[in-house]
Design an enzyme around this catalytic site. Structure first.
Site, PDB file in Angstrom:
ATOM      1  N   ASN A   1     -24.875  20.590  25.154  1.00  0.00           N
ATOM      2  CA  ASN A   1     -23.490  20.741  25.030  1.00  0.00           C
ATOM      3  C   ASN A   1     -22.740  19.361  25.093  1.00  0.00           C
ATOM      4  O   ASN A   1     -22.458  19.326  26.525  1.00  0.00           O
ATOM      5  CB  ASN A   1     -22.937  22.136  25.712  1.00  0.00           C
ATOM      6  CG  ASN A   1     -21.481  22.293  25.316  1.00  0.00           C
ATOM      7  OD1 ASN A   1     -20.652  21.490  24.456  1.00  0.00           O
ATOM      8  ND2 ASN A   1     -21.084  23.500  25.543  1.00  0.00           N
TER       9      ASN A   1
ATOM     10  N   HIS B   1     -19.932  23.109  16.544  1.00  0.00           N
ATOM     11  CA  HIS B   1     -20.080  22.847  18.139  1.00  0.00           C
ATOM     12  C   HIS B   1     -21.577  23.207  18.598  1.00  0.00           C
ATOM     13  O   HIS B   1     -21.766  24.338  18.449  1.00  0.00           O
ATOM     14  CB  HIS B   1     -18.905  23.361  18.715  1.00  0.00           C
ATOM     15  CG  HIS B   1     -19.147  23.329  20.232  1.00  0.00           C
ATOM     16  ND1 HIS B   1     -19.420  21.954  20.997  1.00  0.00           N
ATOM     17  CD2 HIS B   1     -19.030  24.021  21.309  1.00  0.00           C
ATOM     18  CE1 HIS B   1     -19.468  22.258  22.191  1.00  0.00           C
ATOM     19  NE2 HIS B   1     -19.264  23.535  22.500  1.00  0.00           N
TER      20      HIS B   1
ATOM     21  N   CYS C   1     -13.868  21.988  23.850  1.00  0.00           N
ATOM     22  CA  CYS C   1     -15.114  22.120  23.051  1.00  0.00           C
ATOM     23  C   CYS C   1     -14.645  21.954  21.464  1.00  0.00           C
ATOM     24  O   CYS C   1     -15.213  21.614  20.425  1.00  0.00           O
ATOM     25  CB  CYS C   1     -16.093  23.109  23.306  1.00  0.00           C
ATOM     26  SG  CYS C   1     -16.898  23.002  24.891  1.00  0.00           S
TER      27      CYS C   1
END
Ligand code: UT7
Length: 326
Positions: A283, A253, A119
């Site tokens: 996500n 993020h 990520c």
């Protein structure tokens, strides 16, 4: 370029994004498994996500996002001399999906490679491209975050499969030696492998003949995310001799709205300055920051001269920030 002793900075010259066509809402998921629209939205802020169909891959989405970013930069594909693709879900184990994108874009020079920091991959990739530009080695870099996490989700594990989505975003960084103070101002990266058991994939080429599925201790990751992201923000503003109020836009993020709220509260950041797209994208790992950036630009939020702080945290753990004067 380095021979004339000029100092180069990396200016953002274009941003692009691409999403799979299929939208899967929380309601859709609640009809397929033991979950509810309310649980997902209340615990995460996610309302829907895009899921790649057959034929939509990390490299195809990455290519579309990259082409939009190059078009927006006013450059030609042949002007690109570095491609760094942040991904944890490459098309194949090798070659690097970055080279597939390079070929799809008709680029035959320069170099291309994949960056694996899950990520946090996009900020790691920006740092690598920025360093290549500052060293005078290259002129125009394509930094891409592209993921198809739906392919590594265990769709029988409701505690993880509802959280992720697919997509891609891209940014062109170009060398500039003008006397403005625009461009990438700082990068700060961190990793700590002691926490690998809290977020990992239980397969891979060296330990099994299966790609594997994502496994996560959500509560454990949550706690570290709030701590690490808050300290990454403080690190960036201290390094640049700024205060939190100097930041115009915070592009994090996109994992969980509650993480972003907790971090904002901890560092005193106004909610209005935080770009949120996780309601629509969920996500998307390394793609989430450039997807959010693209939306903020399309919606006329981020403007020339704005101070924009990117930050991310993910598996490894890995985390970090990039501060850009737009
Ligand atoms: O990008 C990489 C970084 N990743 C992250 O930052 C993720 C960080 N973690 C999180 O976002 C949150 O921890 C989650 C969203 C994953 C989970 O939220 P939580 O508030 O920590 O929930 P929990 O794991 O403690 O689960 C609470 C309850 C459990 O039931 P019991 O044991 O209390 O009866 C779960 O079984 O919620 C249940 N649950 C669900 N219920 C309905 C777990 N998943 C679901 C679901 N639908 N999909």
């Amino acid at each position: 370029m380095s021979s004339n002793n000029k100092i180069y900075r990396s200016i953002v010259s274009g941003v692009g994004a691409s999403l799979p066509k299929e939208i899967v809402t929380n309601k859709d998921l609640s009809m397929r498994m033991d979950t509810s629209e309310e649980w997902i939205e209340e615990r995460t802020g996610i309302k829907e996500r895009r899921i790649a169909s057959e034929g939509e891959t990390t490299s195809s989405l990455g290519t579309e996002a990259a082409q939009i970013a190059i078009n927006n930069s006013g450059l030609k594909n042949s002007d690109i001399d570095l491609i760094v693709l942040a991904t944890a879900t490459p098309d194949n184990t090798f070659p690097a999906s970055a080279t597939l994108i390079q070929s799809s874009l008709g680029i035959e020079k320069g170099y291309a490679y994949d960056m694996q920091a899950v990520c946090s991959g996009f900020v790691f990739a920006v740092e690598a491209a920025d360093n290549a530009i500052k060293a005078g080695n290259i002129k125009n870099a394509l930094v891409i975050g592209s993921e198809t996490f739906s392919r590594i989700l265990d769709w029988d594990d409701r505690s993880t499969c509802v959280l992720f989505g697919d997509g891609a975003g891209a940014m062109v960084l170009s060398a500039s030696s003008d006397d403005t103070n625009r461009g990438v101002l700082s990068n700060h990266l961190h990793s700590d492998g002691r926490y690998k058991d809290l977020l990992y994939v239980d397969g891979g080429p060296s330990i099994s003949n299966q790609v594997g599925f994502l496994r996560m201790d959500g509560k454990g990751v949550f706690k570290h995310a709030v701590h690490n992201l808050s300290s990454a923000i403080i690190e960036a503003i201290d390094y640049n001799d700024l205060t939190i109020d100097d930041i115009d836009w915070f592009v994090p993020h996109q994992a969980n709205i509650r993480i972003l709220e907790a971090v904002s509260k901890k560092v005193g950041l106004s909610k209005d300055k935080v770009i949120i797209t996780l309601d629509k994208h969920a996500n998307t790992s390394a793609a989430s920051i450039p997807l959010a950036l693209y939306e903020a630009i399309e919606n006329d939020k981020i403007k020339k001269g704005d101070l924009v702080l990117l930050e991310a945290m993910g598996g490894g753990f890995s985390w970090g920030s990039t501060l850009i004067r737009w």
